[in-house]
Write a protein that holds these residues in place. Structure first.
Motif, mmCIF file in Angstrom:
data_model
loop_
_atom_site.group_PDB
_atom_site.id
_atom_site.type_symbol
_atom_site.label_atom_id
_atom_site.label_comp_id
_atom_site.label_asym_id
_atom_site.label_seq_id
_atom_site.Cartn_x
_atom_site.Cartn_y
_atom_site.Cartn_z
ATOM 1 N N TRP A 43 -21.386 0.006 5.198
ATOM 2 C CA TRP A 43 -20.603 0.798 6.146
ATOM 3 C C TRP A 43 -20.674 2.292 5.825
ATOM 4 O O TRP A 43 -20.483 3.132 6.702
ATOM 5 C CB TRP A 43 -19.148 0.307 6.224
ATOM 6 C CG TRP A 43 -18.469 0.142 4.889
ATOM 7 C CD1 TRP A 43 -18.393 -1.009 4.156
ATOM 8 C CD2 TRP A 43 -17.805 1.141 4.117
ATOM 9 N NE1 TRP A 43 -17.712 -0.785 2.987
ATOM 10 C CE2 TRP A 43 -17.341 0.511 2.928
ATOM 11 C CE3 TRP A 43 -17.538 2.490 4.311
ATOM 12 C CZ2 TRP A 43 -16.641 1.207 1.948
ATOM 13 C CZ3 TRP A 43 -16.832 3.186 3.334
ATOM 14 C CH2 TRP A 43 -16.397 2.551 2.163
ATOM 15 N N LEU A 55 0.858 -1.187 0.000
ATOM 16 C CA LEU A 55 0.000 0.000 0.000
ATOM 17 C C LEU A 55 0.893 1.236 0.000
ATOM 18 O O LEU A 55 2.038 1.182 0.439
ATOM 19 C CB LEU A 55 -0.924 -0.014 1.218
ATOM 20 C CG LEU A 55 -1.774 -1.279 1.361
ATOM 21 C CD1 LEU A 55 -2.614 -1.226 2.644
ATOM 22 C CD2 LEU A 55 -2.673 -1.482 0.150
ATOM 23 N N TYR A 77 -17.507 11.420 -6.835
ATOM 24 C CA TYR A 77 -16.750 10.696 -5.814
ATOM 25 C C TYR A 77 -17.440 10.897 -4.476
ATOM 26 O O TYR A 77 -17.933 12.001 -4.192
ATOM 27 C CB TYR A 77 -15.327 11.281 -5.768
ATOM 28 C CG TYR A 77 -14.269 10.485 -5.051
ATOM 29 C CD1 TYR A 77 -14.395 9.116 -4.826
ATOM 30 C CD2 TYR A 77 -13.102 11.103 -4.610
ATOM 31 C CE1 TYR A 77 -13.398 8.409 -4.186
ATOM 32 C CE2 TYR A 77 -12.087 10.402 -3.968
ATOM 33 C CZ TYR A 77 -12.253 9.047 -3.765
ATOM 34 O OH TYR A 77 -11.263 8.342 -3.122
ATOM 35 N N HIS A 85 -5.434 11.963 -6.007
ATOM 36 C CA HIS A 85 -4.913 11.561 -4.682
ATOM 37 C C HIS A 85 -3.405 11.774 -4.627
ATOM 38 O O HIS A 85 -2.869 12.320 -3.665
ATOM 39 C CB HIS A 85 -5.251 10.095 -4.404
ATOM 40 C CG HIS A 85 -6.618 9.889 -3.826
ATOM 41 N ND1 HIS A 85 -6.854 9.797 -2.478
ATOM 42 C CD2 HIS A 85 -7.836 9.788 -4.413
ATOM 43 C CE1 HIS A 85 -8.155 9.625 -2.251
ATOM 44 N NE2 HIS A 85 -8.773 9.613 -3.423
ATOM 45 N N TYR A 98 -3.050 1.220 -8.285
ATOM 46 C CA TYR A 98 -1.998 2.222 -8.517
ATOM 47 C C TYR A 98 -1.670 2.457 -9.994
ATOM 48 O O TYR A 98 -0.557 2.173 -10.459
ATOM 49 C CB TYR A 98 -0.725 1.840 -7.733
ATOM 50 C CG TYR A 98 -1.033 1.659 -6.269
ATOM 51 C CD1 TYR A 98 -1.303 2.772 -5.474
ATOM 52 C CD2 TYR A 98 -1.127 0.398 -5.692
ATOM 53 C CE1 TYR A 98 -1.654 2.610 -4.127
ATOM 54 C CE2 TYR A 98 -1.463 0.235 -4.355
ATOM 55 C CZ TYR A 98 -1.718 1.345 -3.583
ATOM 56 O OH TYR A 98 -2.069 1.200 -2.269
ATOM 57 N N ALA A 108 -4.131 6.984 -1.445
ATOM 58 C CA ALA A 108 -5.108 5.905 -1.595
ATOM 59 C C ALA A 108 -5.262 5.589 -3.077
ATOM 60 O O ALA A 108 -4.958 6.430 -3.930
ATOM 61 C CB ALA A 108 -6.454 6.332 -1.013
ATOM 62 N N SER A 109 -5.733 4.399 -3.380
ATOM 63 C CA SER A 109 -5.908 4.025 -4.786
ATOM 64 C C SER A 109 -7.054 3.022 -4.910
ATOM 65 O O SER A 109 -7.112 2.048 -4.148
ATOM 66 C CB SER A 109 -4.614 3.386 -5.310
ATOM 67 O OG SER A 109 -4.844 2.774 -6.559
ATOM 68 N N VAL A 129 -15.015 6.149 -1.916
ATOM 69 C CA VAL A 129 -15.940 5.221 -2.575
ATOM 70 C C VAL A 129 -16.156 5.675 -4.013
ATOM 71 O O VAL A 129 -16.773 6.709 -4.275
ATOM 72 C CB VAL A 129 -17.301 5.167 -1.849
ATOM 73 C CG1 VAL A 129 -18.225 4.181 -2.558
ATOM 74 C CG2 VAL A 129 -17.127 4.778 -0.396
ATOM 75 N N GLY A 145 -9.032 0.025 -5.466
ATOM 76 C CA GLY A 145 -8.651 -1.381 -5.615
ATOM 77 C C GLY A 145 -7.176 -1.630 -5.379
ATOM 78 O O GLY A 145 -6.680 -2.702 -5.705
ATOM 79 N N ALA A 146 -6.448 -0.645 -4.821
ATOM 80 C CA ALA A 146 -4.993 -0.745 -4.623
ATOM 81 C C ALA A 146 -4.287 -1.167 -5.916
ATOM 82 O O ALA A 146 -3.395 -2.011 -5.908
ATOM 83 C CB ALA A 146 -4.652 -1.682 -3.461
HETATM 84 C C1 LIG Z 1 -10.784 6.545 -6.193
HETATM 85 C C2 LIG Z 1 -10.938 5.541 -5.094
HETATM 86 C C3 LIG Z 1 -12.089 4.759 -5.024
HETATM 87 C C4 LIG Z 1 -12.242 3.831 -3.988
HETATM 88 N N1 LIG Z 1 -13.405 3.122 -3.903
HETATM 89 C C5 LIG Z 1 -13.589 2.252 -2.889
HETATM 90 C C6 LIG Z 1 -14.836 1.563 -2.750
HETATM 91 O O1 LIG Z 1 -15.772 1.746 -3.540
HETATM 92 N N2 LIG Z 1 -14.965 0.706 -1.704
HETATM 93 C C7 LIG Z 1 -13.954 0.486 -0.791
HETATM 94 O O2 LIG Z 1 -14.145 -0.299 0.142
HETATM 95 N N3 LIG Z 1 -12.751 1.144 -0.899
HETATM 96 C C8 LIG Z 1 -12.557 2.014 -1.917
HETATM 97 N N4 LIG Z 1 -11.367 2.716 -2.026
HETATM 98 C C9 LIG Z 1 -10.288 2.504 -1.033
HETATM 99 C C10 LIG Z 1 -9.175 1.615 -1.610
HETATM 100 O O3 LIG Z 1 -9.604 0.279 -1.615
HETATM 101 C C11 LIG Z 1 -7.876 1.785 -0.791
HETATM 102 O O4 LIG Z 1 -7.397 3.098 -0.978
HETATM 103 C C12 LIG Z 1 -6.804 0.799 -1.235
HETATM 104 O O5 LIG Z 1 -7.156 -0.508 -0.900
HETATM 105 C C13 LIG Z 1 -5.472 1.126 -0.593
HETATM 106 O O6 LIG Z 1 -5.538 1.073 0.804
HETATM 107 P P1 LIG Z 1 -5.186 2.332 1.698
HETATM 108 O O7 LIG Z 1 -6.169 3.426 1.365
HETATM 109 O O8 LIG Z 1 -5.320 1.859 3.127
HETATM 110 O O9 LIG Z 1 -3.797 2.771 1.378
HETATM 111 C C14 LIG Z 1 -11.208 3.658 -3.021
HETATM 112 C C15 LIG Z 1 -10.068 4.442 -3.103
HETATM 113 C C16 LIG Z 1 -9.924 5.372 -4.120
HETATM 114 C C17 LIG Z 1 -8.698 6.224 -4.176
#
Ligand SMILES: Cc1cc2nc3c(=O)[nH]c(=O)nc-3n(C[C@H](O)[C@H](O)[C@H](O)COP(=O)(O)O)c2cc1C
Length: 454
Positions: A365, A74, A441, A164, A84, A78-79, A419, A81-82
């Motif tokens: 959630w 990670l 977003y 981000h 990147y 943030a990204s 999300v 679906g991780a």
């Molecule tokens: C543009 C964007 C959309 C995301 N959409 C979702 C989502 O719909 N559901 C979710 O559970 N997490 C979502 N995330 C969180 C990502 O899953 C998370 O950033 C990623 O797994 C990396 O983990 P970290 O934020 O702890 O570094 C999103 C993150 C970003 C940046």
């Protein structure tokens, strides 16, 4: 998803290994003054940039910060679906301690690799529409990383993810004491960066440091080092390519002005008062994570004020709607936020968070989070101000706001999660967006179970 064909998250070039900068030195700037200054102001107490300082800068802007249970690394931004999809390049000029040329950042080594030696500050300045400076950063989106999971929707995630990373970069440059000029309307940049426009697009740039003299003029032809394949079979998506091509132009265009409308008189004026002795910016950036285990607890008006002021500049291409739950100091309901006046106007009383959660593909959630920020765009205004570039700008701004909300939540000991997965029409209705608005977003924030202390 085709797990056997999952793209590798690190771009790699044959014969161009990362060159170590040594142990990183993190900037010591304080968190709240950094987040509440728009645009980010250079920290006058920062040490002059050197190799260790650049290593710290790169680590905070785009580096690895943790490893998830499944082994995925990670990163600071943030990204979705991780995955990147964002790659970071920079041209260096006249630093003395780093060779002039075009560099690509390798997060897995926290080190840059030299792609193209030589004085490229002038050519980079032409792409970014700025004057040549010692360090000019460029962010791209590598489509396949996101297409692999999100298909046509990938373009949305490429832009939000780019926003981000941009937020992390801007904050870190300021913390390192560097002046910066943002460019959200770069030229194509394919010749400078050696990109294949069908698979990777330049999204934005930031020129930083002091001005330098540099030759302008035509770039000689250049072949980038051979790139390792991202996966066994790299695929494309015609809609993603068409969307990316829509916002591209041969020349950079100047920054656009997006004044925000006046708040109604009845709106509550919020006062963001940062707590004394706040943490260092670097500490918060390294600690940030997506946390979704929200608990039924509300926010004080002061916390809401800080979250929103940190997330959003005074003007910009975004409409801002805030959903608040019933346990906080401010009334539950759907509010419109006016960043220019830091004012919150109640549109509809009543808790709409459950409907928002259902619109977010039943991610329930979301309905537990004390606050949800719904960022949207008015398509007519977007095209009137920025033409085809409008959508890119709005999505980058939404991603930037998302990263900043995450950081502010982390500093306040709250949870936060972006999300991107939602049904547009359902979210428009759940958040009472104006007819025709495009939801871009949603970012949920609030008290969570077992938030680690910062
Ligand atoms: C543009 C964007 C959309 C995301 N959409 C979702 C989502 O719909 N559901 C979710 O559970 N997490 C979502 N995330 C969180 C990502 O899953 C998370 O950033 C990623 O797994 C990396 O983990 P970290 O934020 O702890 O570094 C999103 C993150 C970003 C940046």
């Amino acid at each position: 998803m085709d797990w056997g064909n999952q793209p590798w998250p690190f771009k790699s070039y044959t014969g161009a290994p990362p060159q170590s900068l040594g142990d990183p030195r993190m900037p010591s700037a304080e968190f709240w003054p950094s987040l509440l200054a728009w645009p980010p102001a250079p920290d006058p107490t920062a040490s002059p940039l050197d190799q260790a300082g650049l290593a710290g800068l790169l680590a905070l802007a785009a580096g690895l910060t943790a490893q998830a249970h499944g082994g995925t690394y990670l990163r600071s931004p943030a990204s979705a679906g991780a995955l990147y999809p964002t790659e970071l390049y920079f041209s260096a000029s006249g630093l003395g301690w780093l060779e002039d040329g075009l560099w690509h950042y390798a997060p897995e080594a926290n080190a840059p690799r030299l792609l193209r030696p030589g004085d490229l500050a002038g050519a980079t300045a032409q792409v970014l529409g700025n004057e040549p400076r010692t360090l000019s950063f460029m962010l791209t989106a590598l489509f396949w990383r996101s297409i692999w999971k999100y298909r046509t929707r990938a373009w949305r995630y490429c832009l939000l993810d780019g926003g981000h990373l941009l937020a992390c970069l801007e904050l870190t440059l300021a913390a390192c004491g560097l002046e910066q000029r943002l460019c959200l309307n770069p030229a194509l940049g394919t010749k400078l960066l050696g990109l294949d426009p069908e698979r990777e697009a330049l999204l934005a740039g930031v020129s930083a440091g002091r001005k330098v003299d540099s030759r302008l003029g035509q770039l000689p032809d250049w072949q980038p080092p051979q790139e390792e394949p991202l996966s066994a079979e790299e695929k494309s998506d015609p809609d993603v390519m068409a969307a990316a091509a829509l916002g591209q132009s041969q020349a950079p265009s100047p920054a656009l002005h997006w004044p925000s409308g006046p708040a109604p008189e009845k709106a509550v004026r919020l006062s963001p008062e940062p707590p004394p002795n706040g943490p260092a910016l670097g500490r918060v950036m390294l600690a940030r994570r997506s946390r979704r285990n929200f608990i039924p607890q509300g926010l004080s008006a002061g916390q809401v004020a800080l979250l929103l002021a940190a997330a959003l500049p005074q003007d910009g291409p975004l409409g801002v709607t805030v959903l608040l739950g019933p346990e906080g100091e401010l009334p539950a309901g759907t509010h419109r936020y006016y960043p220019g006046e830091k004012a919150l106007a109640l549109l509809e009383p009543g808790d709409q968070r459950g409907a928002a959660a259902r619109a977010c593909l039943d991610q329930m959630w979301v309905g537990q989070a004390a606050l949800s920020l719904v960022l949207w765009a008015d398509p007519e205004r977007l095209s009137a101000v920025a033409g085809e570039r409008g959508y890119r700008q709005a999505m980058l701004a939404a991603g930037r706001a998302g990263q900043r909300l995450y950081l502010a939540a982390t500093a306040l000991g709250l949870g936060c999660c972006g999300v991107g997965a939602f049904y547009d029409r359902e979210l428009t209705s759940a958040a009472a967006l104006p007819p025709g608005a495009w939801p871009l977003y949603l970012i949920a924030a609030g008290p969570v179970k077992n938030a680690p202390p910062i």
